[in-house]
Write a protein that holds these residues in place. Structure first.
Motif, PDB file in Angstrom:
ATOM      1  N   LYS A 155       0.832  -1.202   0.000  1.00  0.00           N
ATOM      2  CA  LYS A 155       0.000   0.000   0.000  1.00  0.00           C
ATOM      3  C   LYS A 155       0.871   1.258   0.000  1.00  0.00           C
ATOM      4  O   LYS A 155       0.558   2.232  -0.684  1.00  0.00           O
ATOM      5  N   PHE A 156       1.951   1.233   0.764  1.00  0.00           N
ATOM      6  CA  PHE A 156       2.879   2.364   0.760  1.00  0.00           C
ATOM      7  C   PHE A 156       3.488   2.545  -0.624  1.00  0.00           C
ATOM      8  O   PHE A 156       3.571   3.661  -1.133  1.00  0.00           O
ATOM      9  N   LEU A 157       3.922   1.452  -1.240  1.00  0.00           N
ATOM     10  CA  LEU A 157       4.520   1.542  -2.574  1.00  0.00           C
ATOM     11  C   LEU A 157       3.536   2.120  -3.576  1.00  0.00           C
ATOM     12  O   LEU A 157       3.887   2.988  -4.380  1.00  0.00           O
ATOM     13  N   ASP A 158       2.297   1.665  -3.513  1.00  0.00           N
ATOM     14  CA  ASP A 158       1.274   2.167  -4.435  1.00  0.00           C
ATOM     15  C   ASP A 158       1.109   3.676  -4.318  1.00  0.00           C
ATOM     16  O   ASP A 158       1.123   4.392  -5.319  1.00  0.00           O
ATOM     17  N   VAL A 159       0.969   4.182  -3.105  1.00  0.00           N
ATOM     18  CA  VAL A 159       0.749   5.623  -2.933  1.00  0.00           C
ATOM     19  C   VAL A 159       2.021   6.404  -3.283  1.00  0.00           C
ATOM     20  O   VAL A 159       1.950   7.491  -3.853  1.00  0.00           O
ATOM     21  N   LEU A 160       3.185   5.868  -2.975  1.00  0.00           N
ATOM     22  CA  LEU A 160       4.441   6.529  -3.350  1.00  0.00           C
ATOM     23  C   LEU A 160       4.525   6.681  -4.863  1.00  0.00           C
ATOM     24  O   LEU A 160       4.896   7.747  -5.368  1.00  0.00           O
ATOM     25  N   GLU A 161       4.185   5.635  -5.582  1.00  0.00           N
ATOM     26  CA  GLU A 161       4.257   5.681  -7.046  1.00  0.00           C
ATOM     27  C   GLU A 161       3.228   6.636  -7.633  1.00  0.00           C
ATOM     28  O   GLU A 161       3.511   7.325  -8.609  1.00  0.00           O
ATOM     29  N   ARG A 162       2.053   6.719  -7.027  1.00  0.00           N
ATOM     30  CA  ARG A 162       1.054   7.676  -7.511  1.00  0.00           C
ATOM     31  C   ARG A 162       1.521   9.112  -7.291  1.00  0.00           C
ATOM     32  O   ARG A 162       1.344   9.968  -8.158  1.00  0.00           O
ATOM     33  N   VAL A 163       2.120   9.370  -6.147  1.00  0.00           N
ATOM     34  CA  VAL A 163       2.645  10.716  -5.873  1.00  0.00           C
ATOM     35  C   VAL A 163       3.806  11.023  -6.810  1.00  0.00           C
ATOM     36  O   VAL A 163       3.884  12.130  -7.359  1.00  0.00           O
ATOM     37  N   GLU A 164       4.685  10.066  -7.028  1.00  0.00           N
ATOM     38  CA  GLU A 164       5.804  10.278  -7.964  1.00  0.00           C
ATOM     39  C   GLU A 164       5.285  10.619  -9.359  1.00  0.00           C
ATOM     40  O   GLU A 164       5.788  11.548  -9.990  1.00  0.00           O
ATOM     41  N   ARG A 165       4.300   9.865  -9.828  1.00  0.00           N
ATOM     42  CA  ARG A 165       3.725  10.145 -11.154  1.00  0.00           C
ATOM     43  C   ARG A 165       3.117  11.536 -11.204  1.00  0.00           C
ATOM     44  O   ARG A 165       3.289  12.267 -12.178  1.00  0.00           O
ATOM     45  N   ASP A 166       2.405  11.898 -10.152  1.00  0.00           N
ATOM     46  CA  ASP A 166       1.779  13.216 -10.108  1.00  0.00           C
ATOM     47  C   ASP A 166       2.834  14.320 -10.120  1.00  0.00           C
ATOM     48  O   ASP A 166       2.723  15.273 -10.896  1.00  0.00           O
ATOM     49  N   LEU A 167       3.838  14.192  -9.286  1.00  0.00           N
ATOM     50  CA  LEU A 167       4.886  15.217  -9.235  1.00  0.00           C
ATOM     51  C   LEU A 167       5.652  15.307 -10.558  1.00  0.00           C
ATOM     52  O   LEU A 167       6.002  16.396 -10.999  1.00  0.00           O
ATOM     53  N   SER A 168       5.901  14.175 -11.174  1.00  0.00           N
ATOM     54  CA  SER A 168       6.723  14.133 -12.390  1.00  0.00           C
ATOM     55  C   SER A 168       5.981  14.553 -13.649  1.00  0.00           C
ATOM     56  O   SER A 168       6.594  15.044 -14.589  1.00  0.00           O
ATOM     57  N   SER A 169       4.685  14.343 -13.667  1.00  0.00           N
ATOM     58  CA  SER A 169       3.947  14.523 -14.917  1.00  0.00           C
ATOM     59  C   SER A 169       3.304  15.891 -15.091  1.00  0.00           C
ATOM     60  O   SER A 169       2.732  16.163 -16.145  1.00  0.00           O
ATOM     61  N   ARG A 170       3.406  16.741 -14.109  1.00  0.00           N
ATOM     62  CA  ARG A 170       2.738  18.040 -14.195  1.00  0.00           C
ATOM     63  C   ARG A 170       3.398  18.938 -15.231  1.00  0.00           C
ATOM     64  O   ARG A 170       4.586  19.203 -15.169  1.00  0.00           O
ATOM     65  N   ARG A 171       2.618  19.403 -16.145  1.00  0.00           N
ATOM     66  CA  ARG A 171       3.093  20.393 -17.111  1.00  0.00           C
ATOM     67  C   ARG A 171       2.741  21.769 -16.546  1.00  0.00           C
ATOM     68  O   ARG A 171       1.777  21.923 -15.818  1.00  0.00           O
ATOM     69  N   ASN A 172       3.488  22.766 -16.895  1.00  0.00           N
ATOM     70  CA  ASN A 172       3.243  24.130 -16.409  1.00  0.00           C
ATOM     71  C   ASN A 172       3.183  24.187 -14.877  1.00  0.00           C
ATOM     72  O   ASN A 172       2.323  24.864 -14.312  1.00  0.00           O
ATOM     73  N   ALA A 173       4.077  23.456 -14.244  1.00  0.00           N
ATOM     74  CA  ALA A 173       4.111  23.436 -12.783  1.00  0.00           C
ATOM     75  C   ALA A 173       4.569  24.785 -12.243  1.00  0.00           C
ATOM     76  O   ALA A 173       5.412  25.459 -12.842  1.00  0.00           O
ATOM     77  N   SER A 174       4.019  25.158 -11.106  1.00  0.00           N
ATOM     78  CA  SER A 174       4.424  26.400 -10.447  1.00  0.00           C
ATOM     79  C   SER A 174       5.854  26.259  -9.933  1.00  0.00           C
ATOM     80  O   SER A 174       6.376  25.149  -9.783  1.00  0.00           O
ATOM     81  N   ALA A 175       6.461  27.368  -9.627  1.00  0.00           N
ATOM     82  CA  ALA A 175       7.816  27.357  -9.072  1.00  0.00           C
ATOM     83  C   ALA A 175       7.835  26.579  -7.757  1.00  0.00           C
ATOM     84  O   ALA A 175       8.790  25.841  -7.474  1.00  0.00           O
ATOM     85  N   GLN A 176       6.794  26.737  -6.955  1.00  0.00           N
ATOM     86  CA  GLN A 176       6.700  26.017  -5.681  1.00  0.00           C
ATOM     87  C   GLN A 176       6.658  24.512  -5.907  1.00  0.00           C
ATOM     88  O   GLN A 176       7.336  23.757  -5.215  1.00  0.00           O
ATOM     89  N   LEU A 177       5.866  24.064  -6.875  1.00  0.00           N
ATOM     90  CA  LEU A 177       5.761  22.632  -7.150  1.00  0.00           C
ATOM     91  C   LEU A 177       7.080  22.089  -7.707  1.00  0.00           C
ATOM     92  O   LEU A 177       7.497  20.994  -7.347  1.00  0.00           O
ATOM     93  N   ILE A 178       7.726  22.861  -8.552  1.00  0.00           N
ATOM     94  CA  ILE A 178       9.020  22.427  -9.087  1.00  0.00           C
ATOM     95  C   ILE A 178      10.031  22.245  -7.954  1.00  0.00           C
ATOM     96  O   ILE A 178      10.788  21.274  -7.924  1.00  0.00           O
TER      97      ILE A 178
END
Length: 141
Positions: A84-107
């Protein structure tokens, strides 16, 4: 409720990270309850700016210290909570990595947290090699 939980998460993360005694006092039901809340905190940050993400990785890494009591705890292939930890970690990684036009804060968050999330995944696999993981997560906040 959520605001209080953030304070409690911070407190638990701090206790688990600083003391060898604290993780040994926890029982499986305590770990499951804290894990459920940690996963919810991770999920609650997906598609956001990760402004409330500070304690979720810190608490997750702190929970790994339960291995001081249960050596196979939170280990992939052995403990379902690790999956379960691995699943949520991978979802967060995908979300952080895939954002286009990310704000400076998110970057900035992405740059800090992606390597730390990879380190937590290594710990779940039993192949962790960062002895300063908790300190690194604390410093990333």
């Amino acid at each position: 409720f959520y605001r209080n939980w953030r304070v409690e998460s911070a407190c638990m993360a701090f206790l688990l990270s600083r003391s060898d005694t604290a993780p040994k006092l926890l029982e499986r039901e305590d770990i499951e309850r804290l894990a459920k809340r940690t996963i919810k905190d991770f999920e609650g940050n997906i598609r956001t700016e990760y402004t409330t993400f500070n304690y979720a990785p810190f608490l997750m890494a702190g929970l790994l210290r339960w291995r001081l009591k249960e050596t196979k705890a939170l280990l992939l292939g052995v403990d379902t909570l690790a999956d379960k930890f691995l699943d949520v970690l991978e979802r967060v990684e995908r979300d952080l990595s895939s954002r286009r036009n990310a704000s400076a804060q998110l970057i900035k968050k992405r740059k800090k947290y992606l390597p730390l999330l990879a380190d937590i995944k290594d710990e779940l696999k039993g192949k962790g090699s960062n002895p300063d993981l908790l300190l690194d997560i604390y410093n990333a906040a």
